[in-house]
Write a protein that holds these residues in place. Structure first.
Motif, PDB file in Angstrom:
ATOM      1  N   PHE A 107       0.822  -1.224   0.000  1.00  0.00           N
ATOM      2  CA  PHE A 107       0.000   0.000   0.000  1.00  0.00           C
ATOM      3  C   PHE A 107       0.849   1.265   0.000  1.00  0.00           C
ATOM      4  O   PHE A 107       0.433   2.302  -0.504  1.00  0.00           O
ATOM      5  N   ALA A 108       2.080   1.163   0.550  1.00  0.00           N
ATOM      6  CA  ALA A 108       2.962   2.336   0.517  1.00  0.00           C
ATOM      7  C   ALA A 108       3.298   2.682  -0.940  1.00  0.00           C
ATOM      8  O   ALA A 108       3.150   3.827  -1.373  1.00  0.00           O
ATOM      9  N   ARG A 109       3.679   1.671  -1.714  1.00  0.00           N
ATOM     10  CA  ARG A 109       4.030   1.916  -3.124  1.00  0.00           C
ATOM     11  C   ARG A 109       2.830   2.374  -3.926  1.00  0.00           C
ATOM     12  O   ARG A 109       2.922   3.299  -4.737  1.00  0.00           O
ATOM     13  N   GLY A 119      11.469  11.441  -0.932  1.00  0.00           N
ATOM     14  CA  GLY A 119      11.753  12.335  -2.063  1.00  0.00           C
ATOM     15  C   GLY A 119      10.929  13.594  -1.920  1.00  0.00           C
ATOM     16  O   GLY A 119      10.713  14.087  -0.806  1.00  0.00           O
ATOM     17  N   SER A 120      10.423  14.116  -3.048  1.00  0.00           N
ATOM     18  CA  SER A 120       9.662  15.374  -2.971  1.00  0.00           C
ATOM     19  C   SER A 120       8.272  15.219  -3.588  1.00  0.00           C
ATOM     20  O   SER A 120       7.662  16.211  -3.983  1.00  0.00           O
ATOM     21  N   GLY A 121       7.793  13.963  -3.676  1.00  0.00           N
ATOM     22  CA  GLY A 121       6.460  13.723  -4.254  1.00  0.00           C
ATOM     23  C   GLY A 121       5.353  14.188  -3.302  1.00  0.00           C
ATOM     24  O   GLY A 121       5.610  14.480  -2.136  1.00  0.00           O
ATOM     25  N   PRO A 122       4.107  14.281  -3.834  1.00  0.00           N
ATOM     26  CA  PRO A 122       2.985  14.713  -2.985  1.00  0.00           C
ATOM     27  C   PRO A 122       2.607  13.634  -1.969  1.00  0.00           C
ATOM     28  O   PRO A 122       2.688  12.439  -2.260  1.00  0.00           O
ATOM     29  N   MET A 123       2.195  14.087  -0.784  1.00  0.00           N
ATOM     30  CA  MET A 123       1.784  13.149   0.273  1.00  0.00           C
ATOM     31  C   MET A 123       0.345  12.696   0.010  1.00  0.00           C
ATOM     32  O   MET A 123      -0.533  13.535  -0.176  1.00  0.00           O
ATOM     33  N   PRO A 124       0.090  11.361  -0.048  1.00  0.00           N
ATOM     34  CA  PRO A 124      -1.300  10.927  -0.217  1.00  0.00           C
ATOM     35  C   PRO A 124      -2.122  11.372   0.997  1.00  0.00           C
ATOM     36  O   PRO A 124      -1.627  11.298   2.128  1.00  0.00           O
ATOM     37  N   PRO A 125      -3.371  11.874   0.793  1.00  0.00           N
ATOM     38  CA  PRO A 125      -4.157  12.366   1.935  1.00  0.00           C
ATOM     39  C   PRO A 125      -4.408  11.275   2.977  1.00  0.00           C
ATOM     40  O   PRO A 125      -4.380  11.525   4.185  1.00  0.00           O
ATOM     41  N   ASP A 126      -4.671  10.047   2.507  1.00  0.00           N
ATOM     42  CA  ASP A 126      -4.842   8.901   3.420  1.00  0.00           C
ATOM     43  C   ASP A 126      -4.661   7.619   2.604  1.00  0.00           C
ATOM     44  O   ASP A 126      -4.285   7.695   1.436  1.00  0.00           O
ATOM     45  N   PHE A 127      -4.920   6.471   3.234  1.00  0.00           N
ATOM     46  CA  PHE A 127      -4.725   5.203   2.518  1.00  0.00           C
ATOM     47  C   PHE A 127      -6.057   4.493   2.296  1.00  0.00           C
ATOM     48  O   PHE A 127      -6.096   3.278   2.091  1.00  0.00           O
ATOM     49  N   ALA A 128      -7.152   5.272   2.355  1.00  0.00           N
ATOM     50  CA  ALA A 128      -8.486   4.680   2.170  1.00  0.00           C
ATOM     51  C   ALA A 128      -8.560   4.034   0.788  1.00  0.00           C
ATOM     52  O   ALA A 128      -7.978   4.539  -0.172  1.00  0.00           O
ATOM     53  N   GLY A 129      -9.253   2.918   0.703  1.00  0.00           N
ATOM     54  CA  GLY A 129      -9.418   2.260  -0.592  1.00  0.00           C
ATOM     55  C   GLY A 129      -8.292   1.291  -0.919  1.00  0.00           C
ATOM     56  O   GLY A 129      -8.366   0.582  -1.923  1.00  0.00           O
ATOM     57  N   HIS A 130      -7.236   1.265  -0.102  1.00  0.00           N
ATOM     58  CA  HIS A 130      -6.159   0.296  -0.356  1.00  0.00           C
ATOM     59  C   HIS A 130      -6.426  -0.963   0.476  1.00  0.00           C
ATOM     60  O   HIS A 130      -6.347  -0.921   1.711  1.00  0.00           O
ATOM     61  N   THR A 131      -6.726  -2.057  -0.212  1.00  0.00           N
ATOM     62  CA  THR A 131      -6.999  -3.305   0.508  1.00  0.00           C
ATOM     63  C   THR A 131      -5.800  -3.699   1.368  1.00  0.00           C
ATOM     64  O   THR A 131      -5.959  -4.179   2.494  1.00  0.00           O
ATOM     65  N   ALA A 132      -4.579  -3.482   0.838  1.00  0.00           N
ATOM     66  CA  ALA A 132      -3.376  -3.878   1.583  1.00  0.00           C
ATOM     67  C   ALA A 132      -3.259  -3.103   2.903  1.00  0.00           C
ATOM     68  O   ALA A 132      -2.703  -3.615   3.869  1.00  0.00           O
TER      69      ALA A 132
END
Ligand code: HEM
Ligand code: HEM
Length: 174
Positions: A107-109, A119-132
């Motif tokens: 789910f991290a990837r 790195g400098s990528g955008p932070m995901p708001p949350d991990f909702a919807g990721h089964t993992a």
């Protein structure tokens, strides 16, 4: 059959007990309750993800050592069902450690987290919807319960049955 586990397995057992209990505690207390944009979460993300990967590597090493060294005869409690449960629990502990690392990496990837944290990528708001992510959370609770059972069993052997089982996970003449 040897009287103890191989010293390399003993070192790995205790190092991994420390890492896994630390990851379970930190994941539950320092990560899950905080929002992803909370500045206090960044260091925890880095440590948890870094230590999680080190733990995966050590678990692979442990599995290799376990499969290539001779181990003591199965411990006996006098109750065939308990003896079988102990072996099942050991196998489940190995399996769950891999499920935790695998689901964490997945789910991290999938959410682009490594790029945001290292790195400098955008932070995901949350991990909702990721089964993992759900697997990571649910498996962690089962893992905690089985580790607790394992520790209670070790203490029972040591203090009540007094059969010297603890020494099998220690150093000395094999
Ligand atoms: C303070 C905590 C712990 C204590 C006191 C403890 C104690 C022990 C002892 C005495 C044994 C030897 C059992 C035997 O000879 O049959 C053992 C084996 C084992 N322990 Fe632990 N342990 C602890 C934490 C953990 C943790 C956190 C894990 C993994 C999540 C773990 C996984 C295992 C496994 C898989 C074995 C079987 C040996 C093998 O196949 O590698 N232990 N433990
Ligand atoms: C290897 C053993 C690991 C253990 C025992 C572990 C344990 C945990 C626990 C207990 C939680 C909190 C779950 C909850 O309360 O719902 C958590 C959260 C988390 N874990 Fe792990 N983890 C491991 C490996 C990893 C790896 C390898 C990664 C990524 C590379 C990772 C990424 C995360 C992230 C990003 C969170 C926070 C999720 C959120 O904020 O909602 N974990 N971990």
């Amino acid at each position: 059959m040897p009287a103890r586990y191989h010293p390399a397995l003993v070192v790995l057992h205790w190092a991994l007990a420390f890492c896994l209990i630390g990851l379970l505690f930190a994941g539950t207390v320092l990560l899950a309750p905080l929002a992803n944009d909370d500045p206090a979460k960044m260091l925890s993300f880095r440590l948890h993800m870094g230590l999680g990967l080190v733990t995966l590597f050590l678990m692979l090493l442990r599995l290799a050592v376990r499969l290539s060294t001779r181990v003591p005869p199965p411990a006996e409690t006098g109750n065939a069902v308990l003896d079988r449960l102990a072996r099942l629990n050991h196998a489940a502990l190995y399996l769950l450690a891999f499920v935790m690392a695998g689901s964490g990496i997945t789910f991290a990837r999938a959410s682009g987290l490594p790029d945001a944290v290292f790195g400098s990528g955008p932070m995901p708001p949350d991990f909702a919807g990721h089964t993992a992510r759900q697997v990571h959370g649910l498996a962690s609770r089962l893992f905690m319960a089985l580790i607790a059972l394992h520790i209670v069993a070790a203490l029972w052997h040591h203090f009540i049955r007094r059969d010297g089982l603890m020494a099998r996970m220690g150093f000395g003449r094999r």
